[in-house]
Design a protein around this motif. Structure first.
Motif, PDB file in Angstrom:
ATOM      1  N   LEU A  63      21.951  40.257  46.561  1.00 24.30           N
ATOM      2  CA  LEU A  63      22.440  38.881  46.546  1.00 24.30           C
ATOM      3  C   LEU A  63      21.446  37.946  47.215  1.00 24.30           C
ATOM      4  O   LEU A  63      20.721  38.354  48.130  1.00 24.30           O
ATOM      5  CB  LEU A  63      23.778  38.763  47.292  1.00 24.30           C
ATOM      6  N   GLU A  64      21.417  36.707  46.756  1.00 27.81           N
ATOM      7  CA  GLU A  64      20.730  35.643  47.478  1.00 27.81           C
ATOM      8  C   GLU A  64      21.816  34.847  48.197  1.00 27.81           C
ATOM      9  O   GLU A  64      22.853  34.537  47.610  1.00 27.81           O
ATOM     10  CB  GLU A  64      19.951  34.750  46.512  1.00 27.81           C
ATOM     11  N   PHE A  65      21.575  34.514  49.455  1.00 30.32           N
ATOM     12  CA  PHE A  65      22.577  33.808  50.251  1.00 30.32           C
ATOM     13  C   PHE A  65      22.165  32.342  50.376  1.00 30.32           C
ATOM     14  O   PHE A  65      21.193  32.005  51.043  1.00 30.32           O
ATOM     15  CB  PHE A  65      22.713  34.458  51.628  1.00 30.32           C
ATOM     16  N   THR A  84      27.277  29.982  49.394  1.00 29.49           N
ATOM     17  CA  THR A  84      27.504  30.163  47.963  1.00 29.49           C
ATOM     18  C   THR A  84      26.507  31.186  47.414  1.00 29.49           C
ATOM     19  O   THR A  84      25.463  30.810  46.899  1.00 29.49           O
ATOM     20  CB  THR A  84      27.372  28.825  47.204  1.00 29.49           C
ATOM     21  N   PRO A  85      26.806  32.456  47.524  1.00 31.42           N
ATOM     22  CA  PRO A  85      25.858  33.494  47.090  1.00 31.42           C
ATOM     23  C   PRO A  85      25.634  33.462  45.575  1.00 31.42           C
ATOM     24  O   PRO A  85      26.460  32.948  44.808  1.00 31.42           O
ATOM     25  CB  PRO A  85      26.554  34.795  47.499  1.00 31.42           C
ATOM     26  N   SER A 122      31.446  34.900  44.514  1.00 34.88           N
ATOM     27  CA  SER A 122      32.161  34.787  45.792  1.00 34.88           C
ATOM     28  C   SER A 122      32.024  36.087  46.580  1.00 34.88           C
ATOM     29  O   SER A 122      31.598  37.123  46.040  1.00 34.88           O
ATOM     30  CB  SER A 122      33.643  34.494  45.555  1.00 34.88           C
ATOM     31  N   ARG A 123      32.407  36.020  47.840  1.00 36.81           N
ATOM     32  CA  ARG A 123      32.399  37.216  48.683  1.00 36.81           C
ATOM     33  C   ARG A 123      33.265  38.305  48.064  1.00 36.81           C
ATOM     34  O   ARG A 123      32.851  39.465  47.946  1.00 36.81           O
ATOM     35  CB  ARG A 123      32.910  36.856  50.080  1.00 36.81           C
ATOM     36  N   LYS A 124      34.488  37.942  47.659  1.00 41.80           N
ATOM     37  CA  LYS A 124      35.412  38.916  47.083  1.00 41.80           C
ATOM     38  C   LYS A 124      34.851  39.527  45.802  1.00 41.80           C
ATOM     39  O   LYS A 124      34.925  40.751  45.603  1.00 41.80           O
ATOM     40  CB  LYS A 124      36.761  38.244  46.788  1.00 41.80           C
ATOM     41  N   GLU A 125      34.288  38.694  44.936  1.00 38.58           N
ATOM     42  CA  GLU A 125      33.734  39.203  43.680  1.00 38.58           C
ATOM     43  C   GLU A 125      32.575  40.155  43.936  1.00 38.58           C
ATOM     44  O   GLU A 125      32.461  41.198  43.282  1.00 38.58           O
ATOM     45  CB  GLU A 125      33.277  38.035  42.808  1.00 38.58           C
ATOM     46  N   ALA A 126      31.696  39.791  44.862  1.00 39.26           N
ATOM     47  CA  ALA A 126      30.540  40.633  45.162  1.00 39.26           C
ATOM     48  C   ALA A 126      30.976  42.001  45.683  1.00 39.26           C
ATOM     49  O   ALA A 126      30.397  43.035  45.324  1.00 39.26           O
ATOM     50  CB  ALA A 126      29.644  39.938  46.178  1.00 39.26           C
ATOM     51  N   ILE A 127      32.009  42.002  46.514  1.00 46.58           N
ATOM     52  CA  ILE A 127      32.517  43.257  47.074  1.00 46.58           C
ATOM     53  C   ILE A 127      33.251  44.055  46.003  1.00 46.58           C
ATOM     54  O   ILE A 127      33.048  45.273  45.857  1.00 46.58           O
ATOM     55  CB  ILE A 127      33.435  42.969  48.282  1.00 46.58           C
ATOM     56  N   ASP A 128      34.105  43.370  45.210  1.00 42.03           N
ATOM     57  CA  ASP A 128      34.860  44.050  44.162  1.00 42.03           C
ATOM     58  C   ASP A 128      33.952  44.651  43.098  1.00 42.03           C
ATOM     59  O   ASP A 128      34.261  45.694  42.512  1.00 42.03           O
ATOM     60  CB  ASP A 128      35.843  43.075  43.495  1.00 42.03           C
TER      61      ASP A 128
END
Length: 228
Positions: A65-67, A113-114, A126-132
């Motif tokens: 990811l880019e942060f 906004t990654p 989103s954080r949730k999407e990246a983790i999921d």
């Protein structure tokens, strides 16, 4: 080890447009300045700078990811906050945005906004999407997010001393010896936006474009020609 050579090429929207004399040297030396100014926050990948255009660095295992940290709502690219907000998006990468925001308005607090970085085109996530999606684990994401917000705040403070507003920026992190490090470039006008502080309020109230010191001029011109 990896040897990075910063060239004079300028690019936007995934296309190389040409060259600007000394651009690579300026960006490389600016990145080194910021690596030095932030090494108390996080270790960086730099080993040596044997030439103005060259950086010798540690090989790192890059996060997927880019942060991107944003202090203001602006931008013309499809991954920018203002582009999406103008088109009705109010949940941007997990950040709930209020109604009534204007272009170039300051957020109450910086938002993260990654985007993805291993795909053909960057994708806001989103954080949730990246983790999921299994791109990153909870602990790594939260640690990286905290580091990036602190890096951004350091940039805001130092830019203000030079009469500049540090608008937003992109950070890339990797792992070295099992620990997170900041890599690639940091706080340069290629990866960040800078505005002149003395005319910000006047131009914002008038709804005019900000005076800036970054690559946004190039992106704006290309967007006006339909290169989105």
């Amino acid at each position: 080890r990896r040897i990075l050579v910063t060239t004079d090429r300028i690019s936007a929207f995934d296309c190389i447009l040409g060259t600007i004399p000394f651009k690579g040297q300026v960006l490389n030396q600016m990145a080194m300045f910021w690596f030095e100014k932030t090494k108390d926050i996080i270790r960086n990948h730099v080993i040596a700078v044997p030439d103005p255009n060259v950086m010798v660095v540690h090989e790192c295992e890059q996060l997927p990811l880019e942060f991107i940290v944003r202090g203001y709502i602006t931008g013309v690219t499809k991954t920018s906050a203002w582009y999406n907000y103008e088109r009705g998006v109010r949940d941007f990468c997990g950040n709930r945005l209020p109604e009534g925001l204007k272009k170039d308005q300051k957020f109450d607090r910086p938002i993260l906004t990654p985007t993805t970085k291993l795909e053909k085109h960057d994708r806001p996530i989103s954080r949730k999407e990246a983790i999921d999606e299994g791109l990153i684990d909870v602990r790594t994401f939260d640690e990286a997010a905290d580091i990036c917000l602190r890096l951004y705040q350091r940039g805001v403070e130092l830019a203000a001393k030079r009469g500049l507003i540090f608008v937003d920026t992109k950070y890339e992190l990797g792992r070295l010896d099992g620990k997170l490090v900041i890599s690639d470039e940091i706080n340069t006008p290629d990866s960040s936006r800078y505005w002149f502080a003395d005319t910000y309020q006047e131009l914002f109230k008038a709804g005019k474009d900000q005076r800036k010191l970054d690559k946004e001029y190039v992106r704006e011109w290309l967007a006006a020609q339909g290169f989105l």
